[in-house]
Design a protein around this motif. Structure first.
Motif, mmCIF file in Angstrom:
data_model
loop_
_atom_site.group_PDB
_atom_site.id
_atom_site.type_symbol
_atom_site.label_atom_id
_atom_site.label_comp_id
_atom_site.label_asym_id
_atom_site.label_seq_id
_atom_site.Cartn_x
_atom_site.Cartn_y
_atom_site.Cartn_z
ATOM 1 N N ARG A 125 39.958 27.029 -13.317
ATOM 2 C CA ARG A 125 40.741 27.782 -12.332
ATOM 3 C C ARG A 125 39.902 28.890 -11.695
ATOM 4 O O ARG A 125 39.964 29.104 -10.488
ATOM 5 N N LEU A 168 37.577 27.320 -9.213
ATOM 6 C CA LEU A 168 38.315 26.991 -7.983
ATOM 7 C C LEU A 168 38.540 28.241 -7.140
ATOM 8 O O LEU A 168 38.379 28.212 -5.910
ATOM 9 N N ARG A 169 38.917 29.337 -7.790
ATOM 10 C CA ARG A 169 39.174 30.598 -7.078
ATOM 11 C C ARG A 169 37.924 31.090 -6.372
ATOM 12 O O ARG A 169 37.958 31.454 -5.191
ATOM 13 N N GLU A 194 46.056 26.603 1.076
ATOM 14 C CA GLU A 194 45.587 26.019 -0.184
ATOM 15 C C GLU A 194 45.677 27.046 -1.318
ATOM 16 O O GLU A 194 46.134 26.735 -2.416
ATOM 17 N N TYR A 197 49.266 27.403 -2.292
ATOM 18 C CA TYR A 197 49.696 26.240 -3.045
ATOM 19 C C TYR A 197 49.220 26.303 -4.498
ATOM 20 O O TYR A 197 49.933 25.929 -5.423
ATOM 21 N N LEU A 198 48.006 26.819 -4.684
ATOM 22 C CA LEU A 198 47.417 26.924 -6.029
ATOM 23 C C LEU A 198 47.789 28.243 -6.722
ATOM 24 O O LEU A 198 47.306 28.515 -7.817
#
Length: 53
Positions: free
Chosen positions: A17, A20-21, A46, A49-50
Motif C-alpha cells: 500500500r 502504491l501511495r 484513483e 478509489y484506493l
C-alpha cells in the motif's frame, strides 16, 4: 505459526500500500508539472478509489 503468517501478510500488505501511495504521488507530481489536468483528475479519482487521500 498461523499468527506469524498473518503478521507477515499484514506487513506485506502495508508495504504494498505504501508503494502504491508513493507511486501515485509521484505520478500526480509529474502530471501537475506537465499541466495535464485530465490526468491529474484521473489520478485523484484513483487515489480516492484506493482511499489514499
Amino acid at each position: 505459526m498461523n499468527k506469524n503468517r498473518q503478521e507477515i501478510l499484514k506487513q506485506a500488505a502495508s508495504i504494498h500500500r505504501e508503494s502504491l501511495r508513493k507511486s501515485l504521488e509521484h505520478r500526480l507530481e509529474i502530471a501537475r508539472a506537465n499541466g495535464d489536468d485530465r490526468l491529474v483528475r484521473q489520478l485523484e479519482a484513483e487515489a480516492s478509489y484506493l482511499h489514499m487521500n
